[in-house]
Design an enzyme around this catalytic site. Sequence first.
Site, PDB file in Angstrom:
ATOM      1  CD  GLU A 501      -3.218  -0.842   1.993  1.00 36.85           C
ATOM      2  OE1 GLU A 501      -3.400   0.291   2.449  1.00 36.85           O
ATOM      3  OE2 GLU A 501      -3.935  -1.809   2.256  1.00 36.85           O
ATOM      4  N   GLY A 502       1.874   1.272  -0.823  1.00 36.67           N
ATOM      5  CA  GLY A 502       2.774   2.417  -0.921  1.00 36.67           C
ATOM      6  C   GLY A 502       4.045   2.156  -0.151  1.00 36.67           C
TER       7      GLY A 502
END
Length: 804
Positions: A501-502
């Site tokens: 997620e990043g």
Amino acid sequence: MAYAYIALTIIGAWVLAFANAPLTVWLLIVALALGVVTVSQASLSVPLAIAWVVLLVIGAIFAVPPVRRRLISDRLYPRFRKVVPPMSSTEREALEAGTVWWEGELFGGRPHWKRLLSVPPPKLTPEERAFLDGPVEELCRLVDDWDITHVRRDLPPEVWAFLKRHRFFGMIIPKRYDGLEFSALAHSEVVMKLASRSVTAAVTVMVPNSLGPAELLLHYGTDAQKDYYLPRLARGEEIPCFALTGPEAGSDASAMPDYGIVARGQFEGREVIGIRLTWEKRYITLGPVATVLGLAFKLYDPERLLGGEVERGITLALIPTTTPGVVIGERHNPLDIPFQNGPNSGRDVFVPLEWIIGGKDYIGQGWRMLVERLAVGRGISLPALSTGSGKLASRATGAYARVRRQFKVPIGRFEGVEEVLARIAGQTYLMDAARTLTVAGIDLGEQPAVVSAIVKYHLTERMRLVVNDAMDIQGGSGICLGPRNFMGRGYQGLPISITVEGANILTRSLIIYGQGAIRCHPYLFKEVQAVASADTERGRVDFDRALFGHIGFFISRFARALWLSLTGGRLAFIAVRGPARRYAGQLHRLSAAFAFASELAIATLGGSLKRREKLSGRLADALSLLYLGSAAVKRFEDHGRPAEDLPLLAWACEDTIYRTEQALVGLLRNFPSRLVAAIARLVIFPFGPRARPPSDRLGADVGRLLLAPSAARDRLTAGIFVPGDRESAVGRIEHALPLVVAAESIERKLQGVGEGEGVLNPDAVLEAARAQGLISEEEANLVREARIARRAVIMVDAFAPSQF
């Protein structure tokens, strides 16, 4: 008299700047002052006449927009258009996603603490509490993490069935679609509790409730898509996954090579206009077991069958995995944490347009849809998982440090271990404070894109620190995997949370401040929008307003930063009372310092700041730490200012305040313009950096909180799974701790018993002490029970060669 006028003028100007008064107010105040002076004099002196002329000229130039534009802003407009870097559509959509909340006030250097404290503490509904105390508790007892990670390499069938039966995959789905319709707090609490028992189970539950088909359908799906899929997802009849990342495109979604071509084709025996899809994705959680695949791709319409442009942009579709041409690959092995994760692909897969999430109206809107919903999911799931790990380490490793002995002393009494325990407890306090503040905002309707990046980055990084510290204390029991090891698998899985997620490196260096500066600044985004638009009258008017608003904002940030730095934040007007006020005042001071430093960085570096990732990373650290520190103050206030928690608040705030100062020091030390850095240093640190890290004495107070049962320890670790049995590793520690604590005072009576008499056997020493009347039979039995419990805790697993 002249000196008095000068002094009053300076004070008045300072107050106006501090309050960020509009230019018209400045002009009126100055005109009033000149009027009083003029009336008080018998005749108009030359200096006074000059002052009136200067005032009128300034008023005409700066307070009359048409004049101001002609002389200033219209001349600067083309220069700004050349300097401001162009934004891609994906960048623009990412910047426009979500809302600005408390981080905006911190960014602006003028946080309204009353507004923060008025945010209601998040609370579970009776239904949500019953779910946590019922199905979640039962699931935790049902899960055997060693069996999952070492034997089965998957959740057992009965656990999968339990998850579906109790609708764990439908926590965010409304009740009208058979979902649980839980709040963000409940979602977070469920993941946190599961994470303290099994990372595999936690990840399996959190992904369908985070960024996935259900979240996207809820906000963008057609009525038909919602009616069909949402009940099936809630009941577990469909297992979802979402395919975004590919071999050639991770964080840079605009580079994805996956594409769809609008074409005519056969579907269910009839010719329709659809999409021929070709893609290759990897790292897709739940992909190997998914029945429905969410897919991101670039859509093209070369024959213009839909009308309009050929390139239609990133689009999202929902595809059953049984569709001909869909290839579900084999499984990845994410560091031996066996949640279902793997690649998938497809070549020339034909799907109807009705499978686009949201239908034709959402063609080309895929990236905006993703970044809007990612902001929410990223702010809940991984922070909850991280906090669960921190709470587990605080409770179990803290107890282990009291139970485990070296040199006849609990290892938690050694100052070196005590220092590490303080870090574990202090960081966990910060993590839980940031987690609960963030979900409170989400439950109020916020979509905090910047905050979600802050808590994703900083809580996963703090989880890494806490788990590493816990492993150091655990020693050999931490590195020997087996059913008795409650930290080993969490340690193995640390990089997973850091990566997904990043990736954290990019989240810190590009997203937190890069997106925060544009979204949180009251004028910067308006300026960027004005110069990025076509060279029109509207664009020039908007630029003029934003530019002069920005100039006033800059002057105000200078005045606030200098005043709060000179006074040490002690005279700040804040709504916080009691023990937390001193920390809120320091955070207030540093918020103003950050805002001024940020203004200087933007003004002198402009668009190149985007590429100076080391500098923007330090600014990101400062903004993030201000958020975490203010969350700690908010938590302390929400809990009723418990005196027992004061050491935790003090450690958390002193650590964040010190680190915030160091981030700003690092920024100024490496700032390209030494002159600008020198000016900033005089304003921000007129007496030099003043913050200090938590003292040894404070660290001792915090570390001791983990060594014995207490209300503060229970509050810090609330919400995790605490087994009531003696079969699990944590259950044995929970059983041993009160016994060991109670036995310590008795064992002190045994010192010297049997020495010189050849009595070495511990049981014999107990008998000798009882015979001498030093202890009672009950006390002897308590010591024996404590020793048995201690022995059960410190044992590590050993396996036959055939088991490897």
